[in-house]
Design a protein around this motif. Structure first.
Motif, PDB file in Angstrom:
ATOM      1  N   GLU A  80     -37.985 -23.071 -26.160  1.00 23.97           N
ATOM      2  CA  GLU A  80     -36.560 -22.990 -26.457  1.00 23.97           C
ATOM      3  C   GLU A  80     -35.701 -23.918 -25.612  1.00 23.97           C
ATOM      4  O   GLU A  80     -34.622 -24.322 -26.025  1.00 23.97           O
ATOM      5  CB  GLU A  80     -36.062 -21.546 -26.242  1.00 23.97           C
ATOM      6  CG  GLU A  80     -36.869 -20.487 -26.970  1.00 23.97           C
ATOM      7  CD  GLU A  80     -36.776 -20.616 -28.478  1.00 23.97           C
ATOM      8  OE1 GLU A  80     -35.667 -20.875 -28.962  1.00 23.97           O
ATOM      9  OE2 GLU A  80     -37.817 -20.499 -29.149  1.00 23.97           O
ATOM     10  N   MET A  81     -36.115 -24.174 -24.398  1.00 26.19           N
ATOM     11  CA  MET A  81     -35.181 -24.816 -23.485  1.00 26.19           C
ATOM     12  C   MET A  81     -35.606 -26.175 -22.950  1.00 26.19           C
ATOM     13  O   MET A  81     -34.754 -27.012 -22.670  1.00 26.19           O
ATOM     14  CB  MET A  81     -34.951 -23.915 -22.264  1.00 26.19           C
ATOM     15  CG  MET A  81     -34.331 -22.601 -22.615  1.00 26.19           C
ATOM     16  SD  MET A  81     -34.505 -21.525 -21.208  1.00 26.19           S
ATOM     17  CE  MET A  81     -33.615 -20.115 -21.767  1.00 26.19           C
ATOM     18  N   THR A  89     -24.964 -16.272 -28.330  1.00 30.55           N
ATOM     19  CA  THR A  89     -25.263 -17.266 -27.290  1.00 30.55           C
ATOM     20  C   THR A  89     -26.747 -17.589 -27.348  1.00 30.55           C
ATOM     21  O   THR A  89     -27.506 -16.962 -28.101  1.00 30.55           O
ATOM     22  CB  THR A  89     -24.939 -16.699 -25.894  1.00 30.55           C
ATOM     23  OG1 THR A  89     -25.751 -15.547 -25.694  1.00 30.55           O
ATOM     24  CG2 THR A  89     -23.480 -16.328 -25.771  1.00 30.55           C
ATOM     25  N   ARG A  90     -27.146 -18.549 -26.532  1.00 34.07           N
ATOM     26  CA  ARG A  90     -28.550 -18.924 -26.512  1.00 34.07           C
ATOM     27  C   ARG A  90     -29.389 -17.724 -26.051  1.00 34.07           C
ATOM     28  O   ARG A  90     -30.460 -17.447 -26.595  1.00 34.07           O
ATOM     29  CB  ARG A  90     -28.728 -20.081 -25.542  1.00 34.07           C
ATOM     30  CG  ARG A  90     -30.067 -20.717 -25.671  1.00 34.07           C
ATOM     31  CD  ARG A  90     -30.161 -21.863 -24.740  1.00 34.07           C
ATOM     32  NE  ARG A  90     -30.739 -23.028 -25.392  1.00 34.07           N
ATOM     33  CZ  ARG A  90     -30.999 -24.146 -24.751  1.00 34.07           C
ATOM     34  NH1 ARG A  90     -30.683 -24.265 -23.484  1.00 34.07           N
ATOM     35  NH2 ARG A  90     -31.551 -25.159 -25.380  1.00 34.07           N
ATOM     36  N   THR A 148     -29.745 -15.268 -28.755  1.00 38.12           N
ATOM     37  CA  THR A 148     -30.668 -15.770 -29.777  1.00 38.12           C
ATOM     38  C   THR A 148     -32.110 -15.503 -29.373  1.00 38.12           C
ATOM     39  O   THR A 148     -32.920 -15.024 -30.163  1.00 38.12           O
ATOM     40  CB  THR A 148     -30.474 -17.291 -29.973  1.00 38.12           C
ATOM     41  OG1 THR A 148     -29.092 -17.541 -30.100  1.00 38.12           O
ATOM     42  CG2 THR A 148     -31.226 -17.782 -31.178  1.00 38.12           C
ATOM     43  N   ARG A 150     -32.914 -18.890 -35.967  1.00 42.78           N
ATOM     44  CA  ARG A 150     -32.084 -19.233 -34.804  1.00 42.78           C
ATOM     45  C   ARG A 150     -30.698 -19.673 -35.266  1.00 42.78           C
ATOM     46  O   ARG A 150     -29.683 -19.257 -34.711  1.00 42.78           O
ATOM     47  CB  ARG A 150     -32.734 -20.371 -34.014  1.00 42.78           C
ATOM     48  CG  ARG A 150     -34.053 -20.005 -33.369  1.00 42.78           C
ATOM     49  CD  ARG A 150     -34.503 -21.121 -32.431  1.00 42.78           C
ATOM     50  NE  ARG A 150     -35.817 -20.819 -31.858  1.00 42.78           N
ATOM     51  CZ  ARG A 150     -36.963 -21.094 -32.450  1.00 42.78           C
ATOM     52  NH1 ARG A 150     -36.984 -21.685 -33.621  1.00 42.78           N
ATOM     53  NH2 ARG A 150     -38.106 -20.774 -31.868  1.00 42.78           N
ATOM     54  N   LEU A 168     -27.016 -18.259 -34.239  1.00 45.28           N
ATOM     55  CA  LEU A 168     -25.998 -19.112 -33.626  1.00 45.28           C
ATOM     56  C   LEU A 168     -24.741 -19.126 -34.492  1.00 45.28           C
ATOM     57  O   LEU A 168     -23.615 -19.111 -33.987  1.00 45.28           O
ATOM     58  CB  LEU A 168     -26.543 -20.529 -33.437  1.00 45.28           C
ATOM     59  CG  LEU A 168     -27.655 -20.651 -32.377  1.00 45.28           C
ATOM     60  CD1 LEU A 168     -28.292 -22.039 -32.412  1.00 45.28           C
ATOM     61  CD2 LEU A 168     -27.104 -20.369 -30.979  1.00 45.28           C
TER      62      LEU A 168
END
Lengths: 318, 366
Positions: free
Chosen positions: A103-104, A207-208, A211, A198, A202
């Motif tokens: 994800e990041m 928010t992330r 999610t 996702r 969103l």
């Protein structure tokens, strides 16, 4: 995923020659046959012990080769306790890494990090064991265990003499060893979560963090659970590294500092010098129990992981 | 495929040459032995104890050289338990075991088995105490007390009273024992059983026992590693291992009340003292023997062979080897830190080897 799809497509379009199908089926059956043969042979060798001790084999905690009295409870306890401890340490860590990777992480970081995590799985377990004896155990004895004992000594888990050898050390080593398994599969599972899910979250203003916690993890929970079970299966069966750091003492103690014993360890330790029939047979029965436990874990894990394949795939995937 | 064998004549020729070559090679293989005068090649297979393996592999090497490669001996150090099982099943020509076989095991064997002692090993008590080195004294009661978990501190009066002048710290004793079944454990627990009634009753002797205290580590290297890592640690290892790795070890009080340093000499002295009471089948424990110079913790390791051999050639090779081993072979023992057999035991072993026969005919011709 992709491979499964290709197989599915091919299955419909191409007809395999008969002899090939026959041969492939033979090989498939051969595996099943081998499995049955293993159970049969181990069971036969364990029969004397099963017959002699009956159900008390599971409830007795006395393991005395000199007087031919055998009970497997300390080994079952040690195996489950060390594996559970490994899961408690490894699951949050692995999930964290998996979420970061799927994800990041910026694209340039993804591959190197996954590579490093996966390479952990390639280190031979005896190397982990050596590292456990010479680095981890002294470090735990002189630092961590003192600290844990002083801060949390009121709990039964952190009492008793601190030798650096025992359940805690074994649990940590196991955690490192199953980390790559859980991370790699969880990451696959998370990557397979449809992008549309996702995007929907969103779009609703999530928010992330929301999610990930409300959409990505719940969507992949079955697969993640399967990954954890596969990790557990590996922890239960791990032999060498655990044998080297767990202290090999068939005693049941709540304290994580005290030595314990696992099922694979007692087999590897005592098999070659077991002289009496009953001793050999008792070791075989432990092997049988271990086999049953790992088989069960792996079946559950495979069923769960396979369910990811049946989750409907909507929209564009990553 | 078709490219290479397009020319059928060529491939046919190749096939004929191949077959001819095989036939020639086959004939060649069968001939030596009879016509050329070189002795018949024999391969013996053995399996068992890992403790004497370094010496045995040296023996088999030397013996192969001595017989001009006529006798090859393969040995798998799979452990005494495996050695006993294999010789009982007759899957090997000889077995090897650190502990003598028990009566019920001998009864299961399809023929009469001989125990031929080869060398002796001693077991030493090693420890990790700052400022204390080799020479710490221990009495039988203290050794048993420590491994029973009854003596818990290094400054216990039982230790300080026999070690005047040694500064023993107020430190916990951490017992380290072997976790894997081993002949070393067998010798050590045999000793503890013979000097401590409490040990005999609670634990007993064997290759694996139910340890009342401590942590288990795998192999000599595991025990010594663990002891080295743990301040206040104490464990037991083979003498050879302790000497090679320069581990500190304790002097143990023997039956005559003397504190004896474990050495090859004091081990051989123990065996010689114990030989007086050697039973005919040589299954004997030599722990805690009389004699001022005897180190009390030692034991024999044995080769297991059938009295009646099934194969004349192999049987002949086997007895010749055994004869060589207990005579010339003993010379290699000292270098590898095993204690050689005392002379009176060699005589007893000779007597056994002479009895090995093929269909009633003695195999040894010397």
């Amino acid at each position: 995923m992709a491979i499964l799809e290709i197989v599915r497509i091919r299955r419909g379009k191409f007809r395999r020659p008969g002899w090939f199908a026959f041969l492939a089926r033979c090989f498939g059956l051969l595996i099943a046959g081998l499995m049955v043969l293993i159970i049969w042979e181990v069971g036969r060798a364990a029969w004397l012990s099963i017959h002699t001790f009956g159900f008390s084999f599971f409830t007795s905690s006395r393991w005395d080769p000199v007087h031919d009295v055998f009970g497997a409870l300390p080994f079952i306890y040690g195996t489950l306790a060390s594996s559970l401890l490994a899961l408690i340490i490894a699951v949050p860590l692995s999930l964290g890494i998996a979420i970061f990777l799927s994800e990041m992480a910026p694209p340039w970081l993804k591959d190197p990090v996954s590579f490093i995590v996966e390479i952990l799985a390639a280190i031979p377990s005896v190397v982990y064991g050596l590292w456990g004896i010479f680095v981890l155990a002294p470090w735990l004895r002189d630092g961590v265990e003192d600290w844990l004992g002083n801060a949390l000594g009121f709990l039964p888990f952190f009492q008793g003499p601190r030798s650096g050898i025992g359940l805690l050390t074994a649990g940590i080593i196991l955690a490192i060893m199953i980390l790559p398994t859980i991370t790699a599969i969880s990451r696959e599972v998370l990557v397979a979560v449809p992008q549309s899910q996702r995007e929907a979250m969103l779009a609703l203003g999530g928010t992330r963090w929301e999610t990930i916690v409300r959409v990505v993890l719940p969507y992949g929970r079955v697969g993640i659970f399967g990954a954890v079970m596969l990790g557990l299966g590996r922890a239960v069966g791990e032999t060498m590294a655990v044998t080297m750091v767990i202290g090999n003492q068939p005693k049941i103690s709540l304290s994580l500092f005290s030595p314990a014993y696992t099922m694979p360890s007692v087999i590897v330790n005592e098999f070659s010098e077991a002289v009496t029939q009953l001793h050999l047979s008792a070791l075989m029965e432990i092997g049988l129990i271990l086999f049953a436990i790992t088989l069960l874990l792996n079946i559950v894990a495979l069923l769960l992981v396979r369910r990811i394949g049946t989750v409907p795939v909507q929209g564009g995937r990553m | 495929m078709s490219n290479y064998f397009k020319d059928w004549r060529l491939s046919g020729l190749l096939a004929v040459m191949l077959v001819a070559g095989l036939i020639l090679a086959g004939c060649g293989g069968q001939q030596p032995g009879g016509t050329t005068g070189t002795p018949e090649k024999v391969t013996l297979n053995g399996a068992g104890a890992s403790f004497p393996y370094p010496l045995y592999s040296k023996w088999f090497d030397e013996y192969k050289k001595k017989t001009n490669e006529a006798v090859t001996i393969n040995y798998q150090s799979i452990g005494s338990g495996g050695g006993i099982k294999n010789i009982t099943d007759k899957t090997v020509d000889f077995g090897a075991s650190d502990a003598p076989m028990k009566d019920d095991q001998l009864q299961k064997a399809p023929g009469e088995l001989f125990h031929i002692p080869t060398v002796m090993g001693a077991v030493v008590v090693t420890f990790n105490l700052e400022g204390v080195s080799t020479g710490l004294k221990m009495s039988p009661e203290t050794v048993a007390g420590i491994f029973l978990g009854e003596i818990k501190k290094w400054n216990d009066p039982k230790l300080t009273s026999i070690n005047p002048g040694v500064q023993l710290p107020d430190k916990d004793i951490v017992v380290v024992h072997r976790s894997d079944g081993s002949g070393t454990t067998n010798i050590f627990t045999d000793y503890l059983s013979s000097v401590s009634p409490a040990w005999k009753e609670k634990v007993g002797k064997g290759t694996s026992v139910e340890w009342p205290a401590g942590v288990g580590a795998k192999g000599n290297e595991g025990v010594s590693g663990q002891v080295k890592q743990t301040p206040g640690g104490v464990g037991y290892v083979e003498l050879a291992y302790a000497v090679e790795n320069k581990l500190p070890y304790a002097f143990i009080q023997n039956k005559d009340g003397k504190f004896v340093e474990p050495t090859i000499e004091s081990t051989t002295a123990a065996a010689a003292a114990a030989a007086a009471s050697m039973p005919a089948d040589m299954r004997v424990s030599i722990v805690n023997p009389p004699g001022a110079d005897s180190y009390p913790i030692s034991g024999y390791t044995y080769l297991l062979v059938y009295k009646n051999q099934d194969d004349q050639t192999k049987g002949k090779a086997l007895v010749d080897f055994l004869w060589w081993a207990v005579h010339d072979g003993e010379k290699f023992a000292r270098d590898l830190l095993y204690a050689p057999l005392p002379d009176n035991v060699v005589k007893l072993a000779e007597n056994k080897i002479k009895q090995i026969n093929y269909q009633g005919k003695q195999l040894l011709q010397q």
